[in-house]
Design a protein around this motif. Structure first.
Motif, PDB file in Angstrom:
ATOM      1  N   PRO A  56      77.496  40.014  54.758  1.00  0.00           N
ATOM      2  CA  PRO A  56      76.264  40.192  53.997  1.00  0.00           C
ATOM      3  C   PRO A  56      76.492  41.824  53.930  1.00  0.00           C
ATOM      4  O   PRO A  56      76.922  42.497  54.542  1.00  0.00           O
ATOM      5  N   VAL A  61      74.301  49.523  46.902  1.00  0.00           N
ATOM      6  CA  VAL A  61      75.480  50.787  46.950  1.00  0.00           C
ATOM      7  C   VAL A  61      76.581  50.036  46.614  1.00  0.00           C
ATOM      8  O   VAL A  61      77.506  50.885  47.428  1.00  0.00           O
ATOM      9  N   ARG A  66      84.056  47.028  42.431  1.00  0.00           N
ATOM     10  CA  ARG A  66      84.794  46.702  43.530  1.00  0.00           C
ATOM     11  C   ARG A  66      84.398  45.063  43.740  1.00  0.00           C
ATOM     12  O   ARG A  66      85.277  44.404  44.773  1.00  0.00           O
ATOM     13  N   LYS A 134      68.958  43.920  62.245  1.00  0.00           N
ATOM     14  CA  LYS A 134      68.271  45.083  62.451  1.00  0.00           C
ATOM     15  C   LYS A 134      67.872  46.032  61.262  1.00  0.00           C
ATOM     16  O   LYS A 134      66.950  46.534  61.443  1.00  0.00           O
ATOM     17  N   ASP A 135      68.524  45.951  60.259  1.00  0.00           N
ATOM     18  CA  ASP A 135      68.289  46.696  59.090  1.00  0.00           C
ATOM     19  C   ASP A 135      67.893  46.055  57.796  1.00  0.00           C
ATOM     20  O   ASP A 135      68.035  46.448  56.799  1.00  0.00           O
TER      21      ASP A 135
ATOM     22  N   GLY B  64      83.632  53.271  51.811  1.00  0.00           N
ATOM     23  CA  GLY B  64      82.592  52.259  51.812  1.00  0.00           C
ATOM     24  C   GLY B  64      81.848  52.510  50.847  1.00  0.00           C
ATOM     25  O   GLY B  64      81.145  51.985  50.213  1.00  0.00           O
ATOM     26  N   THR B  66      78.709  54.186  50.889  1.00  0.00           N
ATOM     27  CA  THR B  66      77.272  54.012  51.020  1.00  0.00           C
ATOM     28  C   THR B  66      76.687  55.586  50.869  1.00  0.00           C
ATOM     29  O   THR B  66      75.826  55.623  50.037  1.00  0.00           O
ATOM     30  N   ARG B 115      84.499  44.272  65.821  1.00  0.00           N
ATOM     31  CA  ARG B 115      84.912  43.083  66.288  1.00  0.00           C
ATOM     32  C   ARG B 115      86.155  42.587  66.698  1.00  0.00           C
ATOM     33  O   ARG B 115      86.599  41.703  67.320  1.00  0.00           O
ATOM     34  N   ASN B 131      79.634  49.391  66.956  1.00  0.00           N
ATOM     35  CA  ASN B 131      78.545  48.600  66.804  1.00  0.00           C
ATOM     36  C   ASN B 131      77.139  49.373  66.706  1.00  0.00           C
ATOM     37  O   ASN B 131      76.190  48.738  66.375  1.00  0.00           O
ATOM     38  N   ALA B 134      74.938  52.758  61.682  1.00  0.00           N
ATOM     39  CA  ALA B 134      74.231  52.423  60.610  1.00  0.00           C
ATOM     40  C   ALA B 134      73.745  50.739  60.999  1.00  0.00           C
ATOM     41  O   ALA B 134      73.210  50.678  62.336  1.00  0.00           O
ATOM     42  N   GLY B 135      73.526  50.114  60.113  1.00  0.00           N
ATOM     43  CA  GLY B 135      73.134  48.574  60.429  1.00  0.00           C
ATOM     44  C   GLY B 135      74.121  47.597  59.926  1.00  0.00           C
ATOM     45  O   GLY B 135      75.097  48.145  59.337  1.00  0.00           O
ATOM     46  N   PRO B 136      73.969  46.437  60.276  1.00  0.00           N
ATOM     47  CA  PRO B 136      74.985  45.289  60.195  1.00  0.00           C
ATOM     48  C   PRO B 136      75.697  45.389  58.582  1.00  0.00           C
ATOM     49  O   PRO B 136      76.721  45.198  58.535  1.00  0.00           O
ATOM     50  N   GLN B 137      74.572  45.359  57.461  1.00  0.00           N
ATOM     51  CA  GLN B 137      75.026  45.196  56.211  1.00  0.00           C
ATOM     52  C   GLN B 137      75.691  46.486  55.819  1.00  0.00           C
ATOM     53  O   GLN B 137      77.101  46.288  55.293  1.00  0.00           O
ATOM     54  N   VAL B 138      75.514  47.596  56.403  1.00  0.00           N
ATOM     55  CA  VAL B 138      76.242  48.717  56.019  1.00  0.00           C
ATOM     56  C   VAL B 138      77.519  48.814  56.791  1.00  0.00           C
ATOM     57  O   VAL B 138      78.493  49.417  56.144  1.00  0.00           O
ATOM     58  N   ARG B 139      77.571  48.465  57.899  1.00  0.00           N
ATOM     59  CA  ARG B 139      78.881  48.411  58.727  1.00  0.00           C
ATOM     60  C   ARG B 139      79.853  47.392  57.845  1.00  0.00           C
ATOM     61  O   ARG B 139      81.170  47.755  58.191  1.00  0.00           O
ATOM     62  N   ASN B 140      79.532  46.491  57.037  1.00  0.00           N
ATOM     63  CA  ASN B 140      80.373  45.608  56.467  1.00  0.00           C
ATOM     64  C   ASN B 140      81.287  46.499  55.232  1.00  0.00           C
ATOM     65  O   ASN B 140      82.217  46.017  54.855  1.00  0.00           O
ATOM     66  N   THR B 141      80.543  47.280  54.760  1.00  0.00           N
ATOM     67  CA  THR B 141      81.109  48.329  53.817  1.00  0.00           C
ATOM     68  C   THR B 141      81.726  49.697  54.252  1.00  0.00           C
ATOM     69  O   THR B 141      82.639  50.373  54.010  1.00  0.00           O
TER      70      THR B 141
END
Lengths: 930, 333
Positions: A56, A61, A66, A134-135, B64, B66, B115, B131, B134-141
């Motif tokens: 996800p 952004v 990409r 969470k977000d 990333g 962001t 992970r 962990n 930021a949040g889960p989605q932002v952590r993916n980038t």
């Protein structure tokens, strides 16, 4: 130009790269996959979440380039075509079944985030779900329902069995065949598939994009405005200023004091004041044009708060001064009351400005028609008032304007004032092309009216036995630059400022003051959120002073049938406050028989838990002498289906479902046979404003009486046709029984039209008359009551506060749709929790500090406590099946319940919101140092 | 009435919220206020450095992205002509053991760091910090490179890497060089890396596997990261702390302690480390370390987040908690 090769929902695309494009723009604008929503464009809200190679991501952004070589899944990619029909993904189905869908705007993001979670972890527990989501913000805040839906979907995916339906939501104790049972929203499916269309999802041929030049100074006179560079920019079609306003210069909901644009030499009163509007071929050009407009001001001293606004000698912002209204409540004799009191306490409380932060920012589209009429597509809480306001400014008869209401991504009171409606009408009229004005999150935060910041002094006098004999309050409300609904909001704050209690001597004075801050207006709770915090804190302070148990103190003073309110209204029926208090108290004591005593955590003695409790009441309906009217049409169609129509607003709260169930009930048909059309000023009669928790009551009644009248007409018609008495005709299970004949509604339609009769009824419902404040008698036709208890955990070292559990009892009269009600209660509690712990709209000397969602925190799923909803039903005879409002009261007691719990845990009294953990820690360490 | 597309099997759709036919998009080309003009996707570090040098206008690397895209969109950044995407460079997306070090490419998404079992085994503080970023989605980038490049004195990843004594690998026109982690920072928001010319390629985290000391005690290394937040306003920690230590029986053989924000740059409390190094972890040693920490740290008031007083007050519990957790993790089996 380079190419972007990507796979989206199993389809391959090869697209030219566009400089500066994000993935969300590519998906929405080029592939028209509008299910991916834009809530903030700052990677804060999660509405734009899509899967990129299985993970996800926030597509707002994510550079589109990409995505080259990547595989994307959007919400549109989840449902599968099985044979001839679309089969929802179990997640989508579970969201529908569990009532996790309200306004729907965040739902694609919620589902995509959950979908990614279940791919990685097919058997998640509650913590896993909260960590993953969470977000991904939901402002309707049905987080418990979202969590339950994900658990149910995961189970269905693991076992291959159908999605389990919720089992914890009881029917109404006063249920009929249809109303009083849980039903699904008619629009829920389109909201989970991404097909639901909100205003920004619309595109019209030749559409232009608008942007507004804002003053961005809090106070001053406009000295110079140069639009020539903007006009000269290629792609700019129109630049308009105050000089171009065709007729009336101001708009407003009660007082027309808000300039459509501020003209040369005129006064700017807040940073969001409009100076010029631009329509251009693209959004980017419109934004460039705005940056080329030059403005100069003669700056004026800034009025930064309502107390300062009332001081002598300060600049006056409006012609009539800074005082919008001095609101007075008088009952009994204060001197006598306080003389009788054994104990007198006095304390002053402060609440901040807060923002609705609905997930969908404001959007309006003006579409000029060949016949000279103008259509405005907008998500608005008051479509007919929009029509009036647009017509006034354009100098047109109202009928020349059509408001076509769209699905709304939340409102909460924040979509009552006109935002872009007039501006797009002006631009579309001049250019004769459709014009869209979409606010970005920053526009939304800066411009629209907020919740009033207040200062509230409460003085209470009581007898030793706990009877409250006198209550005096003084309120200051910051209504900002323009009136909006400020007078009404602060009136409600004032009349409710002594709490839901029966008190002989009451005096309240409120000063609703203009300042140079963003305007304040309607926001769920409508002023009562603020005064309830003050008075319910005071109730606990009084209980402690008197040495009386705090629940008992409330019980003994609670309003009951026969009580006289502060404004002199005798309550004749439907006062369920005591039952709310009793039920919450009993439920709380199941967890802990001594709920208000602090309990230290065994593992960490610095962590202390305790419960707190608060009660509240809130009027249903406009009240105060305002005629409270709603119209509804009910029509039977040839295929035997019905349509019910009213220009009341569906903002996610569930009104459309309520209307549908009521008509189904009256016509004895399944709800699926009823279609609902709302918010179109050409096609639906005026339902009045969607405010004051009034729509279930007034439009519910209008729908009910329209259906009843239609049923009577059908009876009369069939009686004539079959030559029987109308009383012999029965309506059962979708069939009309006439003397042995069974007619379907399609048959009835045929018979009636053959007789030249139109099976269509318009009913205008007027709620019981009310009296203005100060005249005594019924100021409101109904009140809802509530009690909440909150269990908190406080860290004595850091001051950190966590809410663990909330028990909420709401006297709603009658629960028309228990599933929808559950969402209103969960969301109400979460909004109250945000009001208490996380939210503060910060304005410094007229300038907005919290101009991004990153700076204005609304509570997410991680902060969600266990919420137990108890429905109390004391029916009110004038309400539909006994129902009254719930939208607001469900949110009001949360804040004081939490702050009272904090006091019970660690002995720190919160008198200023939001709760500041540093202040708690400081008070504790200073106390220890002594 | 609502136009229904294919019928759905579970529920119907009976609401009519008036709609209008959607016309085909006609996006204009030409005069845009674009966030960037050119977007490059180099596949090697050398190519990326070259792209930075040869761009026709202002150029920046994007990992990333962001924060960068937000800054550009919100006008907090000077306009950029060329963005150079670092996520297509294999070296920058590698995460593997390299000799005695754990190598983490600067463009590895934070979620992968969180992970990854190697990180979990050798750099638990980084797992914990990752962990919480930021949040889960932002952590993916979002990437560690970005977290570090912002040069914030309390960024979670930065504080963890500070305690882990990471070495940064930086590439520029004259090739790559290795820099001690703390030398990357000049001041709050001021990095020693010139982003218009140089790129952080990755981080090397020294890994100590269990070994037997002179006193024949087994040496075990471990680490821990925790933070304290407030629920309002900017989602930055008001205080965070990472500890790496090497335990020999009941003695602290070696220790690194990082606190954010404990000064203008990511802060190692070397005085507290000295107070504990070579000592048994007794209450007295802990008290000496705390005194040293409070004397050395420069806590500051930050508006709407935390006062210096408050930070001094809460650091005591946070530091003890983090130290004790790391200490227990290094216990003998």
């Amino acid at each position: 130009m380079s190419k972007i090769n990507l796979t989206v929902n199993d389809q391959q695309y090869s697209l030219e790269a566009i400089p500066g494009e994000t993935l969300s723009t590519l998906l929405r604008e080029r592939l028209r996959l509008i299910g991916t929503k834009i809530g903030c464009e700052e990677a804060e809200c999660g509405a734009c979440t899509v899967l990129v190679d299985g993970e996800p991501m926030m597509s707002c952004v994510y550079p589109a380039e990409r995505a080259d070589g990547k595989t994307i899944v959007t919400i549109e990619g989840l449902a599968q075509r099985v044979h001839e029909e679309m089969k929802l993904h179990p997640l989508q189905e579970a969201f529908v079944e569990h009532g996790a869908v309200q306004c729907g705007f965040c739902i694609p993001g919620q589902i995509m985030t959950a979908y990614a979670l279940l791919k990685r972890n097919p058997n998640p527990n509650s913590d896993d779900i909260r960590f993953a989501l969470k977000d991904t913000l939901c402002r309707c805040a049905g987080y418990p329902s979202i969590e339950n839906a994900i658990l149910a979907a995961a189970q269905a995916l693991r076992t291959g069995e159908p999605v389990k339906k919720p089992t914890h939501i009881p029917n109404s104790a006063h249920s009929h065949k249809t109303v009083g049972h849980s039903h699904l929203r008619p629009e829920a499916v389109e909201k989970v598939t991404g097909e639901a269309v909100y205003t920004d999802d619309l595109k019209f041929d030749g559409m232009l994009y608008a942007k507004v030049k804002r003053a961005m100074i809090p106070h001053g006179f406009l000295k110079r405005l140069n639009i020539s560079k903007a006009k000269a920019l290629q792609g700019v079609i129109a630049v308009l200023t105050a000089e171009d306003i065709p007729a009336e210069k101001n708009h407003g909901l009660v007082i027309f004091d808000w300039p459509v644009m501020v003209g040369l030499g005129e006064r700017v009163r807040y940073v969001g004041d409009a100076l010029a509007i631009v329509a251009a071929e693209t959004q980017e050009i419109a934004e460039t044009a705005i940056s080329l407009i030059e403005a100069e001001f003669d700056l004026q001293p800034i009025i930064a708060n309502p107390v300062q606004a009332r001081e002598a000698g300060v600049p006056q912002i409006h012609e009539n001064g800074n005082l919008l209204k001095h609101i007075k409540v008088r009952k009994g004799d204060m001197d006598k009351g306080f003389a009788e009191a054994d104990v007198v306490l006095e304390h002053t409380f402060h609440t901040p400005t807060t923002d609705h932060a609905f997930m969908e920012p404001e959007c309006s589209i003006g579409v000029p028609l060949p016949d000279g009429r103008m259509e405005i597509y907008v998500g608005s809480q008051i479509p007919y008032q929009d029509r009036t306001q647009v017509a006034r400014v354009m100098g047109w008869p109202e009928e020349r304007v059509r408001i076509v209401g769209q699905l709304m991504g939340g409102g909460f009171g924040g979509k009552e004032d006109v935002m872009g409606q007039i501006h797009v009408a002006m631009l579309a009229n001049v250019t004769q092309r459709p014009v869209k004005l979409l606010f970005d999150r920053r526009d939304s935060l800066i411009v629209h009216p907020k919740r009033h910041a207040t200062q509230i002094r409460v003085k209470v006098g009581a007898k030793k036995d706990g009877r409250i004999v006198a209550m005096e309050t003084e309120l200051y409300g910051d209504t900002g630059a323009y009136a909006s609904l400020g007078e009404k909001v602060m009136t409600r704050a004032t009349t409710h400022s002594a709490g839901p209690y029966d008190i002989e001597h009451v005096r309240a004075d409120c000063y609703a003051m203009y300042t140079n801050n963003p305007p304040a207006g309607a926001f769920r709770g409508f002023g009562v959120t603020q005064s309830a915090f003050a008075v319910e804190s005071m109730m606990d302070m009084l209980a402690e002073k008197l040495g009386i148990e705090r629940v008992e103190l409330r019980r003994m003073n609670a309003l009951h049938v026969g009580s006289v309110t502060n404004t002199g209204q005798v309550l004749n029926e439907s006062v369920g406050l005591t039952e709310c208090i009793d039920k919450v108290d009993a439920e709380m004591r199941k967890h802990n028989p001594r709920p208000f005593d602090p309990i230290a955590d065994e593992a960490d003695l610095n962590i202390v838990r305790a419960w707190g409790l608060a009660a509240a009441y809130k009027n249903t309906g406009l009240g105060g002498g305002a005629p409270d009217i709603s119209g509804a049409d009910v029509e039977l169609y040839a295929d035997g289906t019905f349509q019910v129509r009213s220009s009341a607003a569906e903002l996610g709260q569930g009104l459309v479902t309520v209307m549908r169930l009521i008509v189904a009930e009256e016509m004895s048909i399944p709800p699926e046979q009823v279609h609902v059309l709302v918010m179109d000023t050409d096609l639906t009669p005026n339902g009045g404003p969607t405010t004051a928790s009034r729509q279930t009551f007034v439009t519910g009644n209008a729908s009910r009486y329209a259906a009843k009248t239609l049923r009577d007409q059908i009876s009369a018609s069939m009686a004539e046709k079959f030559d029987v008495r109308p009383e012999q005709i029965r309506f059962e299970n979708g069939t009309v029984h006439v003397n042995g004949h069974s007619l379907s509604y399609a048959d009835v339609y045929k018979e009636m039209t053959a007789l030249g009769q139109q099976p269509r009824v318009r009913y205008e419902y007027e709620a019981p008359k009310t009296k203005p404040l100060g005249e005594g008698g019924d100021m409101h036709f109904a009140f809802s009551f509530a009690t909440q208890a909150a269990e908190v955990k406080v860290n004595k070292l850091t001051g950190e506060v966590r809410v663990l559990r909330v028990i909420a009892a709401n006297d709603v009269g009658m629960a028309v749709n228990p599933l929808g009600l559950q969402g209103q209660v969960e969301g109400g509690v979460m909004m109250g929790l945000g009001n208490c712990l996380t939210e503060e709209f910060i304005v410094e000397n007229g300038n907005v500090v919290t101009d991004h969602l990153a700076r204005y925190r609304v509570p997410g799923i991680m902060l969600t406590p266990e919420i137990t909803s108890i429905i109390v039903e004391h029916p009110i005879s004038a309400g539909p099946y006994g129902a009254k409002g719930v939208g607001e009261v469900s949110s009001i007691p949360t804040t004081p319940a939490i702050t009272n719990a904090i006091y019970n845990a660690v002995g720190v009294r919160i008198d200023k919101l939001p709760v500041d953990q540093e202040m708690i820690a400081r008070e504790l360490w200073e106390r220890e140092g002594k | 009435m609502s136009g229904k597309s294919p019928p759905y099997s579970t529920t119907d759709s009976g609401v009519g919220i008036a709609k209008h036919p959607i016309e085909k998009c006609r996006r204009m080309k030409g005069h845009h206020m674009n966030l960037w003009q050119e977007y490059k996707r180099p596949t090697s570090v050398a190519e990326a450095v070259q792209a930075l040098a040869s761009a026709p206008g202002p150029a920046l690397p994007i990992a990333g992205g962001t924060d960068l895209i937000l800054d550009l969109r919100q006008g907090n950044h000077l306009p950029i002509h060329t963005l150079i995407d670092l996520t297509f460079i294999p070296e920058m997306s590698a995460l593997e053991m390299r000799g005695d070090s754990l190598y983490i490419g600067a463009a590895v998404p934070v979620s992968r760091v969180a992970r990854d079992p190697l990180v979990g085994a050798h750099a638990q503080a980084l797992t914990e910090a990752a962990n919480l970023i930021a949040g889960p989605q932002v952590r993916n980038t979002a990437t560690l490179g970005g977290n570090v490049a912002h040069a914030l004195p309390a960024a979670d990843g930065t504080i963890a890497l500070t305690a882990l004594d990471a070495i940064a690998e930086v590439a520029g026109a004259s090739g790559t060089r290795k820099m001690p982690f703390t030398s990357l920072f000049l001041g709050p928001g001021k990095s020693a890396i010139d982003k218009t010319k140089e790129i952080i390629v990755g981080f090397h985290i020294p890994v100590k596997t269990s070994e037997v000391s002179e006193t024949s005690e087994v040496l075990r290394a471990s680490s821990c990261f925790k933070r304290i937040m407030r629920p309002q306003g900017v989602a930055l920690p008001i205080l965070n702390c990472a500890v790496w230590l090497e335990r020999s029986g009941e003695v602290v053989n070696d220790i690194h302690i990082a606190i954010g924000p404990g000064g203008p740059v990511p802060f190692r409390t070397t005085d507290a480390e000295s107070a504990l190094r070579g000592q048994p972890l007794t209450d007295a040693a802990l008290t000496r370390a705390l005194d040293a920490l409070l004397a050395q740290a420069k806590f500051r008031d930050s508006a709407r987040r935390a006062s210096a007083d408050y930070r001094r007050h809460i650091v005591v519990g946070l530091f003890k908690d983090v130290l004790e957790t790391a200490w227990k993790r290094a216990e003998q089996d």
